[in-house]
Scaffold this motif. Structure first.
Motif, PDB file in Angstrom:
ATOM      1  N   GLN A 147      36.553  25.005  34.919  1.00 26.09           N
ATOM      2  CA  GLN A 147      36.325  26.159  34.065  1.00 26.09           C
ATOM      3  C   GLN A 147      37.252  27.286  34.502  1.00 26.09           C
ATOM      4  N   VAL A 148      38.009  27.828  33.551  1.00 24.45           N
ATOM      5  CA  VAL A 148      38.965  28.897  33.850  1.00 24.45           C
ATOM      6  C   VAL A 148      38.638  30.100  32.976  1.00 24.45           C
ATOM      7  N   LYS A 149      38.482  31.254  33.600  1.00 19.33           N
ATOM      8  CA  LYS A 149      38.225  32.487  32.860  1.00 19.33           C
ATOM      9  C   LYS A 149      39.249  33.539  33.266  1.00 19.33           C
ATOM     10  N   GLN A 150      39.716  34.304  32.289  1.00 15.96           N
ATOM     11  CA  GLN A 150      40.677  35.375  32.532  1.00 15.96           C
ATOM     12  C   GLN A 150      39.970  36.721  32.354  1.00 15.96           C
ATOM     13  N   TYR A 151      40.186  37.620  33.313  1.00 16.33           N
ATOM     14  CA  TYR A 151      39.534  38.932  33.288  1.00 16.33           C
ATOM     15  C   TYR A 151      40.560  40.047  33.449  1.00 16.33           C
ATOM     16  N   ASP A 152      40.225  41.225  32.935  1.00 15.00           N
ATOM     17  CA  ASP A 152      40.872  42.473  33.318  1.00 15.00           C
ATOM     18  C   ASP A 152      39.949  43.149  34.318  1.00 15.00           C
ATOM     19  N   MET A 153      40.449  43.373  35.527  1.00 18.85           N
ATOM     20  CA  MET A 153      39.662  44.018  36.567  1.00 18.85           C
ATOM     21  C   MET A 153      40.121  45.466  36.716  1.00 18.85           C
ATOM     22  N   PHE A 154      39.166  46.411  36.698  1.00 19.60           N
ATOM     23  CA  PHE A 154      39.493  47.820  36.915  1.00 19.60           C
ATOM     24  C   PHE A 154      38.329  48.477  37.632  1.00 19.60           C
ATOM     25  N   PHE A 155      38.499  49.749  38.009  1.00 17.38           N
ATOM     26  CA  PHE A 155      37.519  50.432  38.852  1.00 17.38           C
ATOM     27  C   PHE A 155      37.112  51.762  38.232  1.00 17.38           C
ATOM     28  N   VAL A 156      35.838  52.078  38.379  1.00 19.19           N
ATOM     29  CA  VAL A 156      35.298  53.378  37.988  1.00 19.19           C
ATOM     30  C   VAL A 156      34.484  53.899  39.172  1.00 19.19           C
ATOM     31  N   ASN A 157      34.917  55.011  39.752  1.00 18.25           N
ATOM     32  CA  ASN A 157      34.235  55.588  40.920  1.00 18.25           C
ATOM     33  C   ASN A 157      34.042  54.560  42.035  1.00 18.25           C
ATOM     34  N   GLY A 158      35.070  53.735  42.237  1.00 18.14           N
ATOM     35  CA  GLY A 158      35.027  52.745  43.304  1.00 18.14           C
ATOM     36  C   GLY A 158      34.271  51.484  42.970  1.00 18.14           C
ATOM     37  N   GLN A 159      33.668  51.409  41.780  1.00 16.17           N
ATOM     38  CA  GLN A 159      32.899  50.228  41.381  1.00 16.17           C
ATOM     39  C   GLN A 159      33.768  49.297  40.542  1.00 16.17           C
TER      40      GLN A 159
END
Length: 208
Positions: free
Chosen positions: A34-46
């Motif tokens: 199983q392969v999933k593609q994500y956009d990872m980003f941060f809000v207030n360190g989370q």
């Protein structure tokens, strides 16, 4: 102070990540990937991970809408500073647990890409009795860890499970000896640290 500065800088980044999950049979042969593609980003360190596609295919219009709505809820939640404070406190608690359950030996300084880095061997502290699944898991692991000396940021963690661990007294799942995890972070020119690699492998059996 360094942590807060790094969190602010993190918010300028969006990282494309790929999560691969291999399911094998009892002989270790691949049954399904199983392969999933994500956009990872941060809000207030989370950290927020927004799903973009599965198995090389982008989400359809309806799936994309639902995922955007979910991500917006996460953004709203992580914009609440009281919630963030509780999350930070929980992270501190987990870090304290990590420090409490493990022994750090053979400490020495190395040079990684021109930066002084502290390296240690890890093993469970036999003088401490684990309580709960997370502590038992940590207590039965050994490996190595590298920490950037000036910032305290994790550079590299490579650990393996030395003994079988039962989750919920074996009623929920079993993690077997040899299970391993490897985490590596990279420092960017503006001082931001971001995950470069998270990988693992091992035998786990979940109750059905």
């Amino acid at each position: 102070e360094n942590l807060k500065k790094s969190q602010v800088e993190q918010e300028r980044y969006i990282c494309r990540t790929i999560h691969e999950n291999d399911v094998t049979d009892k002989n270790g042969d691949l049954k399904k990937r199983q392969v999933k593609q994500y956009d990872m980003f941060f809000v207030n360190g989370q950290e927020i991970d927004e799903l973009r596609g599965r198995d090389g295919k982008p989400l359809d219009t309806n799936q994309r809408k639902k995922e955007m709505e979910r991500a917006q809820k996460e953004i709203k939640k992580d914009s609440d500073m009281q919630y963030v404070a509780r999350q930070d406190a929980n992270n501190e608690k987990q870090l304290d647990m990590l420090l409490h359950m493990l022994r750090y030996t053979n400490g020495h300084r190395i040079d990684l890409q021109g930066r002084p880095t502290l390296a240690y061997d890890l093993s469970g502290d036999h003088n401490v009795h684990p309580k709960g699944t997370e502590e038992t898991f940590l207590h039965n692991m050994s490996g190595t860890i590298q920490i950037d000396e000036s910032t305290g940021e994790l550079v590299d963690l490579n650990a393996r499970l030395d003994h079988d661990v039962k989750v919920g007294a074996g009623l929920l799942a079993n993690l077997h000896k040899g299970f391993w995890i490897h985490i590596r972070q990279q420092r960017y020119p503006d001082g931001v640290w971001l995950p470069e690699l998270v990988e693992g492998n091992g035998d786990a059996r979940a109750a059905l």
